[in-house]
Design an enzyme around this catalytic site. Structure first.
Site, PDB file in Angstrom:
ATOM      1  N   HIS A  62       0.852  -1.178   0.000  1.00 57.11           N
ATOM      2  CA  HIS A  62       0.000   0.000   0.000  1.00 57.11           C
ATOM      3  C   HIS A  62       0.895   1.237   0.000  1.00 57.11           C
ATOM      4  O   HIS A  62       2.093   1.151   0.281  1.00 57.11           O
ATOM      5  CB  HIS A  62      -0.887   0.006   1.244  1.00 57.11           C
ATOM      6  CG  HIS A  62      -1.972  -1.029   1.205  1.00 57.11           C
ATOM      7  ND1 HIS A  62      -3.150  -0.873   1.891  1.00 57.11           N
ATOM      8  CD2 HIS A  62      -2.068  -2.218   0.565  1.00 57.11           C
ATOM      9  CE1 HIS A  62      -3.917  -1.924   1.690  1.00 57.11           C
ATOM     10  NE2 HIS A  62      -3.282  -2.758   0.888  1.00 57.11           N
ATOM     11  N   GLU A  64       1.119   3.810   2.040  1.00 65.06           N
ATOM     12  CA  GLU A  64       1.722   4.147   3.330  1.00 65.06           C
ATOM     13  C   GLU A  64       2.859   3.196   3.679  1.00 65.06           C
ATOM     14  O   GLU A  64       3.897   3.620   4.199  1.00 65.06           O
ATOM     15  CB  GLU A  64       0.661   4.126   4.442  1.00 65.06           C
ATOM     16  CG  GLU A  64      -0.432   5.168   4.269  1.00 65.06           C
ATOM     17  CD  GLU A  64      -1.604   4.710   3.394  1.00 65.06           C
ATOM     18  OE1 GLU A  64      -2.646   5.384   3.423  1.00 65.06           O
ATOM     19  OE2 GLU A  64      -1.482   3.695   2.671  1.00 65.06           O
ATOM     20  N   SER A  87      -7.839   8.313   2.996  1.00 60.78           N
ATOM     21  CA  SER A  87      -7.929   7.831   4.377  1.00 60.78           C
ATOM     22  C   SER A  87      -7.291   6.447   4.474  1.00 60.78           C
ATOM     23  O   SER A  87      -7.599   5.566   3.669  1.00 60.78           O
ATOM     24  CB  SER A  87      -9.397   7.767   4.798  1.00 60.78           C
ATOM     25  OG  SER A  87      -9.526   7.261   6.107  1.00 60.78           O
ATOM     26  N   CYS A  89      -6.412   2.669   5.227  1.00 65.67           N
ATOM     27  CA  CYS A  89      -7.165   1.457   5.545  1.00 65.67           C
ATOM     28  C   CYS A  89      -6.740   0.960   6.933  1.00 65.67           C
ATOM     29  O   CYS A  89      -5.847   1.517   7.562  1.00 65.67           O
ATOM     30  CB  CYS A  89      -6.907   0.389   4.485  1.00 65.67           C
ATOM     31  SG  CYS A  89      -5.225  -0.263   4.513  1.00 65.67           S
ATOM     32  N   CYS A  92      -2.952   0.002   7.092  1.00 64.72           N
ATOM     33  CA  CYS A  92      -2.049   1.146   7.192  1.00 64.72           C
ATOM     34  C   CYS A  92      -2.261   1.928   8.484  1.00 64.72           C
ATOM     35  O   CYS A  92      -1.314   2.486   9.038  1.00 64.72           O
ATOM     36  CB  CYS A  92      -2.207   2.031   5.964  1.00 64.72           C
ATOM     37  SG  CYS A  92      -1.694   1.162   4.452  1.00 64.72           S
TER      38      CYS A  92
END
Length: 158
Positions: A62, A64, A87, A89, A92
């Site tokens: 991901h 992040e 935002s 998940c 993360c």
């Protein structure tokens, strides 16, 4: 975490620009257009990355986590800021909590609202920018590639 020193001199929109550039690069590569960046307590960029699940055939990449990995090994994360176009998940959000990242700047939460309320409840400072460009990137992507979007968030297509 709430008492951690965080550099607040940088405009969140300026920090977000790094993540947006990553998101656009990911989209150009055929991936999910989510970007992120991790900034140190002094405001310097430690690392940035983008969602690379498609490009790397790796469900754990991901945005992040890519930014976190790019920052390299650090003794601590007090006072740092994670910036993300969407935002975060639960996966993360867990990373943010696990390593004590103090602040999360979020481009938008219109198309997906992950764990940022949970992070706030646990002392992480949340800055929701509600950036129109971030929202448009995701809205257009979800409309064009719903199957990939639902795969990314771990849900069955509607």
């Amino acid at each position: 975490m709430a008492d951690a020193p965080v550099n607040r001199t940088a405009d969140p929109a300026d920090l977000l620009a790094v993540a947006v550039a990553e998101a656009r690069a990911g989209l150009a590569e055929g991936g999910v257009p989510i970007g992120a960046a991790l900034f140190g307590p002094d405001g310097r960029l430690w690392g940035s990355g983008r969602n690379r699940r498609v490009q790397d055939d790796d469900a754990s990449t991901h945005a992040e986590t890519a930014a976190f990995r790019a920052a390299g090994r650090r003794a601590g994360y007090r006072g740092t800021t994670m910036v993300t176009t969407l935002s975060p998940c639960w996966y993360c959000s867990g990373l943010v909590r696990q390593f004590g990242i103090s602040r999360v700047v979020i481009g938008e939460a219109r198309t997906f609202s992950g764990g940022h309320d949970w992070l706030a409840e646990h002392g992480v400072e949340i800055v929701l920018v509600d950036d129109a460009e971030c929202a448009e990137l995701m809205t257009a992507f979800v409309a064009a590639r719903p199957e990939l979007w639902f795969e990314d968030i771990g849900q069955e297509p509607r």
